[in-house]
Design an enzyme around this catalytic site. Sequence first.
Site, PDB file in Angstrom:
ATOM      1  N   TYR A   1       0.833  -1.197   0.000  1.00  0.00           N
ATOM      2  CA  TYR A   1       0.000   0.000   0.000  1.00  0.00           C
ATOM      3  C   TYR A   1       0.876   1.259   0.000  1.00  0.00           C
ATOM      4  O   TYR A   1       0.641   2.198  -0.778  1.00  0.00           O
ATOM      5  CB  TYR A   1      -0.904  -0.022   1.232  1.00  0.00           C
ATOM      6  CG  TYR A   1      -1.900   1.109   1.318  1.00  0.00           C
ATOM      7  CD1 TYR A   1      -3.033   1.126   0.518  1.00  0.00           C
ATOM      8  CD2 TYR A   1      -1.710   2.166   2.207  1.00  0.00           C
ATOM      9  CE1 TYR A   1      -3.958   2.158   0.603  1.00  0.00           C
ATOM     10  CE2 TYR A   1      -2.620   3.198   2.298  1.00  0.00           C
ATOM     11  CZ  TYR A   1      -3.742   3.191   1.496  1.00  0.00           C
ATOM     12  OH  TYR A   1      -4.646   4.218   1.580  1.00  0.00           O
TER      13      TYR A   1
ATOM     14  N   LYS B   1       1.186   4.095  -3.059  1.00  0.00           N
ATOM     15  CA  LYS B   1       0.831   5.500  -2.869  1.00  0.00           C
ATOM     16  C   LYS B   1       2.014   6.429  -3.140  1.00  0.00           C
ATOM     17  O   LYS B   1       1.826   7.551  -3.620  1.00  0.00           O
ATOM     18  CB  LYS B   1       0.263   5.715  -1.467  1.00  0.00           C
ATOM     19  CG  LYS B   1      -1.043   4.962  -1.214  1.00  0.00           C
ATOM     20  CD  LYS B   1      -2.133   5.329  -2.218  1.00  0.00           C
ATOM     21  CE  LYS B   1      -3.456   4.679  -1.902  1.00  0.00           C
ATOM     22  NZ  LYS B   1      -4.540   5.072  -2.819  1.00  0.00           N
TER      23      LYS B   1
END
Length: 262
Positions: free
Chosen positions: A158, A162
Amino acid sequence: MPKTTSRSILVTGAARGIGRAIALRLAEDGHDVVINDIPANMAAAEAVAAEIRSLGRRSGTAIADVSDPEEVRAMVAETVAALGRLDGLVANAGIAHIQGLLDLDIADWDKVMNVNLRGVFLCYQAAARQMVAQGGGGKIIGAASIVAYRPFALLGPYSASKWGVRGLTQAAAMEWAKYGITVNAYCPGIVGTNMWDLIDEKLGAEEGLAKGEALRKYAGSIMLGRVSEPEDVAKYVSYLASDDSDYMTGQSVMIDGGIQFS
């Protein structure tokens, strides 16, 4: 309310959470909004679209997996068919996987990257192509995260995805400025959504903490003293979609209540 021209905007992953709050805020600002989500969430997406129509704005839904280029192209075409044009995109759809890197399966890595980074790229690209075909101009807005600046343990894929959105946003802004398209991202901190409930549960299990304790641990350093709500993020996206942000591009801004990291 920011000064704004009424726009036709597509919001991905908008059946619930931050996406839902963004879609409703944009409608309140005077925009027409198409709601995207996956088939499993389409009843909720239809409810958001109905709520937008109750505000006097045009709305509809578009089923699509943002990691599939054909489905993304069809989603943009459906938006244009419903609203007449595409003036704005909020690439909000995203997922998280909580696990230590030593035990991470490549399939789980790919799943997160396919939605969070590949999906944002495909949506950015399809939206920009449509905007250029219309004669240029438009607002492209992507979902990054606080982890685009400071990763969390157990959120490796994650965090990496990002960081990628942050870089992609800057690159797209550089390439598409000549078409009058601005490209910016929003970076939420800890938000009261289902995703953060899952993060709390998984982190708590890894660290031997009871339900809610992991979230309180990370939220304890928020200067404003509370976890954010989806509406806090929607307020910033409202600005990015407005005329007031016309001179802003290539930025990824944190909306985190002032989290202090040791």
